[in-house]
Design a protein around this motif. Structure first.
Motif, PDB file in Angstrom:
ATOM      1  N   LEU A  96      -8.628 -21.234 -27.384  1.00 53.92           N
ATOM      2  CA  LEU A  96      -9.809 -20.449 -27.716  1.00 53.92           C
ATOM      3  C   LEU A  96     -10.389 -19.753 -26.485  1.00 53.92           C
ATOM      4  O   LEU A  96     -10.585 -18.538 -26.485  1.00 53.92           O
ATOM      5  CB  LEU A  96     -10.866 -21.339 -28.375  1.00 53.92           C
ATOM      6  CG  LEU A  96     -10.633 -21.644 -29.858  1.00 53.92           C
ATOM      7  CD1 LEU A  96     -11.600 -22.699 -30.345  1.00 53.92           C
ATOM      8  CD2 LEU A  96     -10.771 -20.388 -30.691  1.00 53.92           C
ATOM      9  N   THR A  97     -10.664 -20.519 -25.444  1.00 51.06           N
ATOM     10  CA  THR A  97     -11.246 -19.906 -24.248  1.00 51.06           C
ATOM     11  C   THR A  97     -10.254 -18.982 -23.557  1.00 51.06           C
ATOM     12  O   THR A  97     -10.642 -18.155 -22.735  1.00 51.06           O
ATOM     13  CB  THR A  97     -11.712 -20.988 -23.261  1.00 51.06           C
ATOM     14  OG1 THR A  97     -10.592 -21.812 -22.876  1.00 51.06           O
ATOM     15  CG2 THR A  97     -12.768 -21.879 -23.885  1.00 51.06           C
ATOM     16  N   GLY A  98      -8.961 -19.118 -23.867  1.00 48.86           N
ATOM     17  CA  GLY A  98      -7.968 -18.237 -23.281  1.00 48.86           C
ATOM     18  C   GLY A  98      -8.125 -16.786 -23.715  1.00 48.86           C
ATOM     19  O   GLY A  98      -7.565 -15.886 -23.088  1.00 48.86           O
ATOM     20  N   MET A  99      -8.891 -16.571 -24.770  1.00 47.13           N
ATOM     21  CA  MET A  99      -9.106 -15.197 -25.233  1.00 47.13           C
ATOM     22  C   MET A  99     -10.412 -14.626 -24.727  1.00 47.13           C
ATOM     23  O   MET A  99     -10.828 -13.541 -25.141  1.00 47.13           O
ATOM     24  CB  MET A  99      -9.090 -15.177 -26.766  1.00 47.13           C
ATOM     25  CG  MET A  99      -7.752 -15.553 -27.360  1.00 47.13           C
ATOM     26  SD  MET A  99      -7.779 -15.535 -29.145  1.00 47.13           S
ATOM     27  CE  MET A  99      -8.876 -16.928 -29.465  1.00 47.13           C
ATOM     28  N   ILE A 100     -11.063 -15.332 -23.807  1.00 44.21           N
ATOM     29  CA  ILE A 100     -12.411 -14.942 -23.403  1.00 44.21           C
ATOM     30  C   ILE A 100     -12.425 -13.634 -22.637  1.00 44.21           C
ATOM     31  O   ILE A 100     -13.402 -12.889 -22.679  1.00 44.21           O
ATOM     32  CB  ILE A 100     -13.071 -16.079 -22.574  1.00 44.21           C
ATOM     33  CG1 ILE A 100     -14.592 -15.915 -22.564  1.00 44.21           C
ATOM     34  CG2 ILE A 100     -12.520 -16.114 -21.160  1.00 44.21           C
ATOM     35  CD1 ILE A 100     -15.229 -16.040 -23.912  1.00 44.21           C
ATOM     36  N   THR A 101     -11.343 -13.323 -21.892  1.00 48.71           N
ATOM     37  CA  THR A 101     -11.359 -12.093 -21.106  1.00 48.71           C
ATOM     38  C   THR A 101     -11.343 -10.868 -22.012  1.00 48.71           C
ATOM     39  O   THR A 101     -12.172  -9.953 -21.853  1.00 48.71           O
ATOM     40  CB  THR A 101     -10.152 -12.053 -20.158  1.00 48.71           C
ATOM     41  OG1 THR A 101      -8.947 -12.287 -20.899  1.00 48.71           O
ATOM     42  CG2 THR A 101     -10.282 -13.138 -19.096  1.00 48.71           C
ATOM     43  N   SER A 102     -10.411 -10.841 -22.967  1.00 49.16           N
ATOM     44  CA  SER A 102     -10.379  -9.704 -23.890  1.00 49.16           C
ATOM     45  C   SER A 102     -11.631  -9.699 -24.759  1.00 49.16           C
ATOM     46  O   SER A 102     -12.147  -8.633 -25.121  1.00 49.16           O
ATOM     47  CB  SER A 102      -9.131  -9.753 -24.761  1.00 49.16           C
ATOM     48  OG  SER A 102      -9.072 -10.957 -25.500  1.00 49.16           O
TER      49      SER A 102
END
Length: 998
Positions: free
Chosen positions: A876-882
């Motif tokens: 989940l947090t891996g998509m925080i940049t986009s």
């Protein structure tokens, strides 16, 4: 008039048609919502990597006797779980498990429940039967030897008597033919040639027979005389021979009886190995503690019998003291059939498996079973808790999100009708999105728990901008009607919403580059949901508002409301801080923002990446959540605590890594391959990530360990194995193919578990199974296993390290790849889109770059915050940049677009900035508050990654809002003065040059 203006006129002018079309679309799309399936399996995150392919090869080419099965570990804990009372209680628990209707159908056919009490009981039974078997066998062997000897002696005696009878008969014939011959001499000659003792009485009988032969008048008298001279002389000897024969027959009968007893005892010995739970329980109850301790010493002690075997030692803690017969915990392994379902704890388990394991948990906790506690740990329970944590999370955060949004809307709207319309729009967006998931056959997994909250926040963001702009237009142009005000509002804010949607969609669709399928699906679903929000709040809700407000105003209701953040007051002064700073010291603001971003960039480089089972297993929820009314009250969660305990104290049944060795230029059935495998075993045994049992031996299974085990119990294989191991180091150095052949002959199941044999009888691969510590990190396990494999992967052999932990590490690496690639793609695509769009619409491509720059800065801020809060990149947090770019750019676009519109109206820099910041800034503040609140409630989620995602996303919105109202005004001022229409200005800020080409 532009196409967009014509479209807005169509919506505002034909509201009822717009409403009808949108409602039809809602019904059609909403029909797909019922087709959504739910999945909590982590297998869906795995890509088709070489390691994954090798694991599939292992599952298809090695037979371990455990295909399509899963194991449940029951851990009994007490001061001493090895005393009689505790062990009897554990067996009683096993009886309940075995007879439970929910559980019974899932158990494998043989050895479905195995624990130390079972082994103690069956070993004791085997000892008892074995003792009787030994005694009976000794008697049988002794009697068999006696019978054999006696039979030979009797046969010899019979032959001697028959030979003597023949001599006597010949002597009588000679006397008959020679009447003058001496009877005594004939008798003495016979006596001298035989070992039969003949006395005077026998001589007298012989003499009488000789006279009878000489005096016989007929043949009958001759025969009688011969009978007397042979059988009559040897009557006593023949009688003794008969008696001995009868005795031998009796001994033969006894021998047959003993043979039957031996057969019966052998059957009983076999039955003891497969004793039922009732028989095991009866056996344990008949034993005293001293007898139980004796068996435990044999099983767990350092010497004797099967003592110290890994299979037995795996049932006690890894720090068990082998000098005692006491332990604080012991493990019972329950094996279930999955009928082709995944057996990994991270995989999808069937309802039958999940229900049966939950039933085990209920049974284990409903009674003390003579022990303090029984923990139940299995894939079904883990999967159920992950699924339940998603459900509980939605049950808690969904209402909280709606409540927070409702409160925020009350503050922002201060109008019941607008609040209702906003909520209606939110539900419509959710219906569209979930309907799309159903039609697209996208399963609801852990990632999609965030989707409703995401869409609620973004939907209300759209609603606030439309409604606030509509209110501004009505207040500034009071004579304009509802329809005209909405047309102007949609024309003014609509293009910004389109750009916001486009850039946000770009951010989410950048996840299509991820090698992880669920992240790709999340990007697609989120992009569709954002597009749905644009359509719903750009067409349906404005059309309904026009109709409703027009209907009410036609009946005397005043529907004119002030926009949030306008009209002065505290909010206006707070929002004006950015424009004030931009007027006084824009370069200072920009410099401070850059310095903070530099610190954030350093922190970003230190953020870890995580993808493992523990990420998804919920902790026990806060106590206050259990005070919530049904259906909001969460379930009980124990899997994580149980997992931690198993990791620290026992061998995890599912924590294994494997080294697959395949033939290349060198056959696996060669001395070179076996030597490499032996070296690999030695290295693995000394590794810190490998489980070491209390006998100080690493838990490793390979062809070499199987050979050693089979050689210890099979003489035929032992001879072959010993002959092939010329230097005695336990590794065959010649005739390896013959060793493999013999191993498959004497122990085919064990051989097939570690050696892959083709239909043609060729040996193409072997494997080494290594039990790794559950507490060991993915990085450590993967690094060590790959290093071991690289040592083997030489000299014509191909070695690959694989296993669930290694596959998770690959997913973790791909997750980091997703973070980097999606950020780059999102930034580049958004930069290009905004620069092109602003070049076309505003004549200034640099305005697009300036608009996105605060968002790029906020990315470093949020990544630095993740480092400070020790939050890793996960699914989940891996998509925080986009996500940061996709969400954050909305705030910048709204402010930049409003600033340009006000410049066209007023031509004054500072008045335009004030109106943009206080007007649009108010809407931004309202949307930010609702979005932050929507995501912030995820902090109350039961699912751990969801909590982290909510916290980080909430901070992302805050950072994006602050960047837009504090940093962007200074960037716009610098742009205006040096690149925009204000390259030359008057002292009062009036524009004298209104255009600037880039």
């Amino acid at each position: 008039m532009s196409r967009f203006d014509r479209f807005v006129d169509a919506v505002a002018g034909h509201t009822r048609i717009a409403i009808a079309v949108m409602l039809v679309l809602t019904v059609v799309l909403g029909a797909g919502a019922g087709m959504i399936e739910q999945s909590s399996s982590l297998d869906q995150f795995q890509s088709d990597s070489p390691e994954s392919q090798k694991l599939t090869y292992i599952q298809g080419n090695f037979s371990t006797g455990a295909e399509n099965t899963t194991s449940v570990q029951l851990i009994a804990r007490d001061d001493n779980v090895l005393d009689k009372e505790s062990m009897v209680g554990i067996l009683e628990l096993e009886q309940r498990l075995q007879t439970n209707e929910t559980i019974e159908g899932t158990l494998v056919e043989n050895d479905s429940i195995v624990g130390l009490p079972n082994i103690v009981a069956t070993t004791a039974m085997q000892q008892q039967v074995g003792g009787e078997l030994q005694r009976t066998n000794a008697e049988f062997q002794q009697l068999n030897a006696t019978v054999s000897q006696e039979r030979a002696a009797l046969q010899n005696r019979s032959d001697t008597l028959n030979a003597t009878a023949a001599d006597l008969q010949r002597a009588l014939g000679m006397l008959q033919q020679n009447p003058n011959a001496s009877v005594e001499a004939a008798f003495e000659q016979v006596r001298s040639n035989t070992s039969v003792e003949l006395d005077q009485e026998d001589y007298g009988t012989f003499q009488q027979a000789a006279q009878g032969v000489r005096n016989a008048q007929n043949q009958s008298q001759v025969e009688q005389a011969y009978q007397l001279g042979t059988q009559g002389v040897l009557r006593d000897q023949y009688s003794d021979l008969q008696e001995r024969g009868e005795e031998l027959q009796a001994q033969g009968e006894r021998l047959r009886e003993l043979g039957g007893e031996l057969q019966t005892l052998n059957g009983e010995l076999q039955n003891a190995s497969n004793a039922t739970l009732d028989e095991q329980l009866e056996q344990l109850q008949s034993m005293n503690q001293s007898q139980i301790d004796g068996v435990l010493s044999l099983l767990l002690g350092e010497n004797g019998g099967d003592g110290g075997s890994s299979a037995v030692l795996a049932l006690v803690p890894t720090d068990f003291d082998r000098g005692t017969t006491e332990a604080e915990a012991t493990m019972v392994v329950v094996t279930q059939t999955t009928d082709g379902q995944s057996s990994a704890p991270t995989g999808e388990t069937s309802d039958a498996i999940s229900n049966s394991q939950l039933a085990m948990q209920d049974i284990a906790t409903e009674n003390d079973w003579s022990v303090d506690e029984v923990l139940v740990f299995g894939s079904g329970i883990i999967g159920e808790e992950i699924t339940q944590s998603m459900t509980d999370s939605l049950a808690i955060v969904g209402p909280l999100a709606l409540l927070f949004v409702l409160l925020a809307l009350i503050v922002a709207y201060r109008d019941v009708l607008d609040i209702v319309l906003g909520l209606l729009g939110i539900f419509t967006v959710l219906i569209w999105t979930f309907g799309f998931m159903g039609w697209a056959d996208i399963a609801f997994n852990q990632l999609f728990v965030a989707v409703p909250v995401l869409l609620i926040g973004l939907s209300i963001d759209y609603a606030i901008h439309v409604f606030m702009r509509h209110r501004e237009e009505r207040n500034e142009h009071g004579s304009a009607g509802v329809r005209e005000s909405m047309r102007i509002a949609l024309t003014g804010v609509g293009i910004a919403l389109v750009w916001v949607t486009a850039t946000t969609v770009i951010g989410f669709l950048s996840n299509l580059t991820s090698p992880l399928p669920p992240i790709q699906e999340f990007g697609v679903v989120s992009a569709f949901g954002i597009t749905a929000a644009l359509l719903v709040f750009g067409i349906l809700i404005p059309a309904i508002k026009i109709e409703v407000d027009g209907f009410l105003e036609g009946r005397g209701w005043d529907r004119t409301k002030s926009a949030f953040g306008t009209g002065g007051g505290r909010f206006s002064s707070v929002l004006a801080a950015g424009s004030t700073a931009a007027r006084k010291a824009p370069f200072v603001v920009i410099l401070v923002a850059l310095l903070i971003s530099a610190g954030g960039a350093y922190g970003a480089s230190q953020v870890d990446t995580s993808f493992n089972q523990e990420d998804f297993i919920a902790d026990s929820p806060p106590q206050w959540t259990y005070d919530l009314p049904e259906p909001f009250k969460p379930s009980q969660y124990s899997a994580k605590d149980n997992l931690d305990y198993v990791n620290e104290n026992f061998v995890r049944q599912d924590s294994q890594s494997q080294i697959l060795v395949e033939s290349g230029g060198t056959s696996v059935a060669s001395a070179e391959a076996m030597q490499k495998l032996g070296d690999a075993e030695e290295r693995a045994a000394s590794s810190g990530v490998v489980v070491v049992l209390s006998n100080d031996e690493a838990e490793i299974r390979s062809p070499l360990s199987v050979m050693e085990s089979v050689a210890a119990s099979n003489e035929t294989f032992n001879a072959t194995f010993t002959a092939a191991d010329t230097d005695g180091d336990g590794v065959p150095d010649q005739n390896v193919g013959e060793v493999f052949d013999t191993l498959f002959q004497v122990a085919p199941d064990q051989a097939a578990g570690v050696i892959s044999q083709t239909e043609d009888g060729e040996y193409e691969a072997v494997r080494m199974v290594v039990s790794t510590k559950g507490s060991a990190s993915m990085d450590a396990v993967t690094e060590e296993m790959r290093a071991i494999a690289s040592d083997v992967d030489v000299d014509g052999l191909t070695a690959t390290a694989t296993g669930q932990t290694i596959l998770f590490k690959i997913v973790s690496d791909q997750l980091l790849q997703t973070v980097v690639e999606s950020l780059i793609i999102t930034l580049v695509a958004t930069f290009a889109f905004l620069m092109l769009t602003y070049r076309i619409t505003e004549g200034s491509a640099t305005l697009g770059a300036v608009t996105l720059l605060p968002v790029a800065l906020s990315v470093s801020w949020i990544l630095g915050t993740m480092y400070l809060m020790d939050i890793p990149f996960n699914i989940l947090t891996g998509m925080i940049t986009s996500l940061t770019v996709g969400l954050g750019v909305a705030y910048s676009i709204h402010l930049s677009e409003r600033f340009n519109q006000e410049l066209e109206r007023t031509g004054d820099l500072w008045e335009s900035m004030r109106r943009a910041v206080t007007g649009t800034g108010g809407a931004l503040l309202g949307s930010a508050a609702t979005t932050v609140g929507g995501f912030g409630v995820l902090a109350f989620a039961i699912l751990p990654p969801l909590r982290q995602f909510g916290i980080i996303t909430g901070l992302t919105i805050i950072y994006a809002f602050l960047a837009s109202v504090l940093v962007l005004p200074s960037l716009l001022v610098v742009w205006y003065r040096y690149l925009g229409p204000g390259r030359s200005t008057t002292a009062g800020g009036k524009t004298t040059s209104t255009t600037a080409e880039d």
